[in-house]
Design a protein around this motif. Structure first.
Motif, PDB file in Angstrom:
ATOM      1  N   VAL A   1      -3.150   8.707   3.580  1.00  0.00           N
ATOM      2  CA  VAL A   1      -2.058   7.531   3.377  1.00  0.00           C
ATOM      3  C   VAL A   1      -1.933   6.712   3.060  1.00  0.00           C
ATOM      4  O   VAL A   1      -0.357   6.378   2.978  1.00  0.00           O
ATOM      5  N   VAL A   2      -2.257   6.355   1.609  1.00  0.00           N
ATOM      6  CA  VAL A   2      -1.866   5.616   0.456  1.00  0.00           C
ATOM      7  C   VAL A   2      -0.928   7.081   0.295  1.00  0.00           C
ATOM      8  O   VAL A   2       0.388   5.711  -0.343  1.00  0.00           O
ATOM      9  N   ARG A   3      -0.897   7.674   0.076  1.00  0.00           N
ATOM     10  CA  ARG A   3       0.248   8.857  -1.157  1.00  0.00           C
ATOM     11  C   ARG A   3       0.987   8.959   0.379  1.00  0.00           C
ATOM     12  O   ARG A   3       2.862   8.941  -0.585  1.00  0.00           O
ATOM     13  N   ASP A   4       1.657   8.876   1.767  1.00  0.00           N
ATOM     14  CA  ASP A   4       2.618   9.263   2.797  1.00  0.00           C
ATOM     15  C   ASP A   4       2.964   8.021   3.466  1.00  0.00           C
ATOM     16  O   ASP A   4       4.128   8.158   3.770  1.00  0.00           O
ATOM     17  N   PHE A   5       2.333   7.294   3.471  1.00  0.00           N
ATOM     18  CA  PHE A   5       2.600   5.929   4.306  1.00  0.00           C
ATOM     19  C   PHE A   5       2.123   4.711   3.064  1.00  0.00           C
ATOM     20  O   PHE A   5       0.772   4.177   3.783  1.00  0.00           O
ATOM     21  N   SER A   6       2.385   4.551   2.048  1.00  0.00           N
ATOM     22  CA  SER A   6       1.743   3.386   1.649  1.00  0.00           C
ATOM     23  C   SER A   6       1.857   2.079   1.820  1.00  0.00           C
ATOM     24  O   SER A   6       0.756   1.522   1.790  1.00  0.00           O
ATOM     25  N   GLN A   7       2.906   2.087   3.574  1.00  0.00           N
ATOM     26  CA  GLN A   7       2.482   0.645   3.924  1.00  0.00           C
ATOM     27  C   GLN A   7       1.343   0.302   4.474  1.00  0.00           C
ATOM     28  O   GLN A   7       1.416  -1.043   4.604  1.00  0.00           O
ATOM     29  N   TYR A   8       0.625   1.383   5.222  1.00  0.00           N
ATOM     30  CA  TYR A   8      -0.482   0.931   6.081  1.00  0.00           C
ATOM     31  C   TYR A   8      -1.964   0.969   4.724  1.00  0.00           C
ATOM     32  O   TYR A   8      -3.168   1.157   5.044  1.00  0.00           O
ATOM     33  N   GLY A   9      -1.292   0.937   3.785  1.00  0.00           N
ATOM     34  CA  GLY A   9      -2.733   1.637   2.663  1.00  0.00           C
ATOM     35  C   GLY A   9      -4.274   0.971   2.753  1.00  0.00           C
ATOM     36  O   GLY A   9      -4.983   0.971   3.204  1.00  0.00           O
ATOM     37  N   LYS A  10      -3.307  -0.777   2.471  1.00  0.00           N
ATOM     38  CA  LYS A  10      -4.238  -1.675   2.560  1.00  0.00           C
ATOM     39  C   LYS A  10      -5.353  -1.699   3.430  1.00  0.00           C
ATOM     40  O   LYS A  10      -5.940  -1.870   3.804  1.00  0.00           O
TER      41      LYS A  10
END
Length: 176
Positions: free
Chosen positions: A134-143
């Motif tokens: 998620v952090v690598r490919d969809f960083s907007q959803y990381g937090k």
């Protein structure tokens, strides 16, 4: 009046004692590896996360930060997340064990606890893999994923295991 609460107080006391013994034991373990980087158990999990990610098409390397007592996941040529001691789910496993052993039911307690720890371990590895993706490919959803989604997965697994333990093992004789 206290006689009515004696079984509940006994379970609560067992839970607290087991929890504290395991917690202090784990803290002793951590103190043994202080200033040596990430502890061996957390390192093992980081290596297994790397292995899973490499197998599912997310080339991953680990970079040590001994001073920071952490390991960074370098995923697809960028730093995704870092592994610290708190990511190893040991505190969650301690909570799980304290609850299960508070409702001790002989040998099946050890079998259920062992199987539950394996399930929690696998879920934790998959949780970290998922978070890295998620952090690598969809960083907007990381937090949101780090703070809410993935903790819900690991704690949800613990609650599900507790419910199974209570429903099918710990209170089996009382319900029959």
């Amino acid at each position: 009046m206290l006689k009515d609460f004696k079984p509940v107080l006994g379970i609560l006391l067992r839970f607290i004692i087991i929890y504290l013994v395991l917690l202090f034991g784990y803290q002793f373990y951590l103190n043994t590896f202080q200033n040596q980087g990430l502890d061996p158990f957390s390192r093992l999990i980081a290596n297994q996360v790397m292995s899973v990610q490499n197998r599912v098409g997310y080339p991953t390397l680990l970079y040590d930060d001994v001073k920071g007592e952490q390991v960074w996941f370098y995923v697809k040529q960028s730093y995704a997340t870092r592994m610290v001691e708190g990511c190893n789910a040991v505190s969650v496993m301690i909570l799980f064990l304290a609850f299960v052993f508070a409702f001790y039911k002989g040998a099946k307690t050890f079998i259920f606890a062992f199987l539950g720890l394996i399930i929690l371990y696998v879920m934790n590895v998959l949780r970290i893999v998922g978070l890295n993706i998620v952090v690598r490919d969809f960083s907007q959803y990381g937090k949101m994923s780090h703070d809410y989604l993935f903790p819900a997965i690991i704690y949800g697994t613990v609650v599900l295991l507790w419910l199974i333990w209570i429903k099918f093992f710990a209170l089996k004789n009382e319900n029959s």
